[in-house]
Design a protein around this motif. Structure first.
Motif, PDB file in Angstrom:
ATOM      1  N   LYS A  35       0.837  -1.024   0.103  1.00  7.93           N
ATOM      2  CA  LYS A  35      -0.016   0.077  -0.126  1.00  7.93           C
ATOM      3  C   LYS A  35       0.951   1.006  -0.059  1.00  7.93           C
ATOM      4  O   LYS A  35       1.914   1.310   0.650  1.00  7.93           O
ATOM      5  CB  LYS A  35      -0.828  -0.037   1.337  1.00  7.93           C
ATOM      6  N   VAL A  36       0.484   2.240  -0.763  1.00  5.37           N
ATOM      7  CA  VAL A  36       1.459   3.409  -0.816  1.00  5.37           C
ATOM      8  C   VAL A  36       0.351   4.530  -0.612  1.00  5.37           C
ATOM      9  O   VAL A  36      -0.775   4.784  -1.281  1.00  5.37           O
ATOM     10  CB  VAL A  36       2.259   3.362  -2.142  1.00  5.37           C
ATOM     11  N   GLN A  37       1.018   5.656  -0.219  1.00  3.42           N
ATOM     12  CA  GLN A  37       0.332   7.000  -0.165  1.00  3.42           C
ATOM     13  C   GLN A  37       1.538   7.960   0.208  1.00  3.42           C
ATOM     14  O   GLN A  37       2.171   7.583   1.113  1.00  3.42           O
ATOM     15  CB  GLN A  37      -0.702   6.848   0.991  1.00  3.42           C
ATOM     16  N   GLY A  38       1.086   9.076  -0.347  1.00  3.82           N
ATOM     17  CA  GLY A  38       2.242  10.169  -0.128  1.00  3.82           C
ATOM     18  C   GLY A  38       3.497   9.923  -0.967  1.00  3.82           C
ATOM     19  O   GLY A  38       3.379   9.300  -1.937  1.00  3.82           O
ATOM     20  N   GLU A  39       4.552  10.642  -0.628  1.00  4.61           N
ATOM     21  CA  GLU A  39       5.826  10.649  -1.569  1.00  4.61           C
ATOM     22  C   GLU A  39       6.876   9.663  -0.876  1.00  4.61           C
ATOM     23  O   GLU A  39       7.164   9.860   0.390  1.00  4.61           O
ATOM     24  CB  GLU A  39       6.268  11.942  -1.655  1.00  4.61           C
ATOM     25  N   TYR A  40       7.475   8.686  -1.525  1.00  4.48           N
ATOM     26  CA  TYR A  40       8.589   8.034  -1.374  1.00  4.48           C
ATOM     27  C   TYR A  40      10.037   8.748  -1.934  1.00  4.48           C
ATOM     28  O   TYR A  40       9.830   9.919  -2.679  1.00  4.48           O
ATOM     29  CB  TYR A  40       8.663   6.578  -2.169  1.00  4.48           C
ATOM     30  N   LYS A  41      11.121   8.714  -1.405  1.00  2.64           N
ATOM     31  CA  LYS A  41      12.141   9.352  -1.452  1.00  2.64           C
ATOM     32  C   LYS A  41      12.846   9.032  -3.132  1.00  2.64           C
ATOM     33  O   LYS A  41      12.730   7.950  -3.606  1.00  2.64           O
ATOM     34  CB  LYS A  41      13.446   9.228  -0.630  1.00  2.64           C
ATOM     35  N   THR A  58      -3.911   5.406  -8.063  1.00  5.21           N
ATOM     36  CA  THR A  58      -3.293   6.133  -9.075  1.00  5.21           C
ATOM     37  C   THR A  58      -1.921   6.116  -8.382  1.00  5.21           C
ATOM     38  O   THR A  58      -1.546   6.408  -7.235  1.00  5.21           O
ATOM     39  CB  THR A  58      -3.980   7.300  -9.527  1.00  5.21           C
ATOM     40  N   LEU A  59      -0.846   5.957  -9.368  1.00  7.32           N
ATOM     41  CA  LEU A  59       0.640   5.842  -8.852  1.00  7.32           C
ATOM     42  C   LEU A  59       1.243   6.610  -9.924  1.00  7.32           C
ATOM     43  O   LEU A  59       1.033   6.610 -11.036  1.00  7.32           O
ATOM     44  CB  LEU A  59       1.131   4.709  -8.806  1.00  7.32           C
ATOM     45  N   ASN A  60       2.047   7.873  -9.511  1.00  8.53           N
ATOM     46  CA  ASN A  60       3.162   8.592 -10.286  1.00  8.53           C
ATOM     47  C   ASN A  60       4.229   8.360  -9.947  1.00  8.53           C
ATOM     48  O   ASN A  60       4.862   8.033  -8.806  1.00  8.53           O
ATOM     49  CB  ASN A  60       2.554  10.235 -10.126  1.00  8.53           C
ATOM     50  N   ILE A  61       5.277   8.167 -10.979  1.00 11.75           N
ATOM     51  CA  ILE A  61       6.534   7.954 -10.855  1.00 11.75           C
ATOM     52  C   ILE A  61       7.529   9.061 -11.491  1.00 11.75           C
ATOM     53  O   ILE A  61       7.289   9.092 -12.692  1.00 11.75           O
ATOM     54  CB  ILE A  61       6.895   6.459 -11.430  1.00 11.75           C
ATOM     55  N   GLU A  84      17.052   7.064 -11.438  1.00 14.54           N
ATOM     56  CA  GLU A  84      16.597   7.448 -10.178  1.00 14.54           C
ATOM     57  C   GLU A  84      15.011   7.842 -10.610  1.00 14.54           C
ATOM     58  O   GLU A  84      14.695   8.229 -11.794  1.00 14.54           O
ATOM     59  CB  GLU A  84      17.483   8.628  -9.973  1.00 14.54           C
ATOM     60  N   HIS A  85      14.197   7.463  -9.538  1.00 18.67           N
ATOM     61  CA  HIS A  85      12.958   7.541  -9.649  1.00 18.67           C
ATOM     62  C   HIS A  85      12.330   7.953  -8.330  1.00 18.67           C
ATOM     63  O   HIS A  85      12.987   7.752  -7.298  1.00 18.67           O
ATOM     64  CB  HIS A  85      12.143   6.516 -10.174  1.00 18.67           C
ATOM     65  N   ARG A  86      11.027   8.525  -8.361  1.00 19.33           N
ATOM     66  CA  ARG A  86      10.241   8.770  -7.047  1.00 19.33           C
ATOM     67  C   ARG A  86       8.682   8.496  -7.182  1.00 19.33           C
ATOM     68  O   ARG A  86       8.279   9.344  -7.752  1.00 19.33           O
ATOM     69  CB  ARG A  86      10.559  10.346  -6.802  1.00 19.33           C
ATOM     70  N   PRO A  87       8.645   7.253  -6.522  1.00 14.79           N
ATOM     71  CA  PRO A  87       6.763   7.097  -6.705  1.00 14.79           C
ATOM     72  C   PRO A  87       6.128   7.793  -5.687  1.00 14.79           C
ATOM     73  O   PRO A  87       6.623   8.217  -4.519  1.00 14.79           O
ATOM     74  CB  PRO A  87       7.014   5.348  -6.290  1.00 14.79           C
ATOM     75  N   HIS A  88       4.992   8.186  -5.889  1.00 11.34           N
ATOM     76  CA  HIS A  88       4.099   9.035  -5.199  1.00 11.34           C
ATOM     77  C   HIS A  88       2.704   8.762  -5.429  1.00 11.34           C
ATOM     78  O   HIS A  88       2.410   8.596  -6.625  1.00 11.34           O
ATOM     79  CB  HIS A  88       4.346  10.504  -5.023  1.00 11.34           C
ATOM     80  N   ALA A  89       1.749   8.822  -4.408  1.00 13.65           N
ATOM     81  CA  ALA A  89       0.448   8.736  -4.764  1.00 13.65           C
ATOM     82  C   ALA A  89      -0.323   9.688  -3.624  1.00 13.65           C
ATOM     83  O   ALA A  89      -0.158   9.765  -2.495  1.00 13.65           O
ATOM     84  CB  ALA A  89       0.022   7.185  -4.364  1.00 13.65           C
ATOM     85  N   ARG A  90      -1.302  10.486  -4.494  1.00 13.55           N
ATOM     86  CA  ARG A  90      -1.933  11.207  -3.618  1.00 13.55           C
ATOM     87  C   ARG A  90      -2.944  10.515  -2.500  1.00 13.55           C
ATOM     88  O   ARG A  90      -3.076  11.129  -1.395  1.00 13.55           O
ATOM     89  CB  ARG A  90      -2.719  12.155  -4.473  1.00 13.55           C
ATOM     90  N   GLU A  91      -3.652   9.628  -2.984  1.00 13.22           N
ATOM     91  CA  GLU A  91      -4.665   8.932  -2.156  1.00 13.22           C
ATOM     92  C   GLU A  91      -3.914   7.387  -2.214  1.00 13.22           C
ATOM     93  O   GLU A  91      -3.028   6.947  -3.234  1.00 13.22           O
ATOM     94  CB  GLU A  91      -5.843   9.000  -2.687  1.00 13.22           C
ATOM     95  N   GLU A  92      -4.367   6.601  -1.238  1.00 14.55           N
ATOM     96  CA  GLU A  92      -3.752   5.179  -1.054  1.00 14.55           C
ATOM     97  C   GLU A  92      -3.979   4.490  -2.390  1.00 14.55           C
ATOM     98  O   GLU A  92      -5.119   4.453  -2.872  1.00 14.55           O
ATOM     99  CB  GLU A  92      -4.591   4.431   0.074  1.00 14.55           C
TER     100      GLU A  92
END
Length: 118
Positions: A35-41, A58-61, A84-92
């Motif tokens: 499960k992901v939500q918010g921004e990863y490094k 929805t996932l953004n990379i 290098e990449h940074r995954p992030h998701a506004r909602e879970e």
């Protein structure tokens, strides 16, 4: 494997974000849900590609050069090794990941989430 694995049922067994859980092994690879939500490094994996399949949400990379790949349920993307990449998701969002067993999710064993099998 003796029976089908219900990924949605596996995802319902835990809380928390950015902490992948291995549901099975496949040819030396962990098949994981997370499960992901918010921004990863920002990070990279020098020796492996990074596979993402969105199960829900929805996932953004973010990628170098101000490029962002947006994935919705049923879509996948592979970040090539060393990029290098940074995954992030506004909602879970719920994801399926496949990585060689032992690959740290952060690209660095010192900061990686511990391996958990469910």
């Amino acid at each position: 494997m003796k029976e089908a694995i219900d990924l949605h049922a596996k995802l319902s067994t835990f809380e928390g974000h950015w902490q992948p859980r291995t549901v099975c092994e496949f040819n030396g690879h962990d098949v994981m849900v997370v499960k992901v939500q918010g921004e990863y490094k920002w990070h990279s994996h020098p020796d492996t590609d990074d596979f993402f399949l969105v199960l829900k949400g929805t996932l953004n990379i973010d990628l170098p050069g101000d490029r962002t790949v947006q994935l919705t349920a049923g879509q996948m993307f592979v970040v090539p090794r060393g990029v290098e990449h940074r995954p992030h998701a506004r909602e879970e969002a719920h994801l399926l990941l496949i990585e060689p067993t032992g690959t740290p999710n952060s690209g660095d064993t010192a900061t990686a989430a511990p391996r958990r099998v469910i």
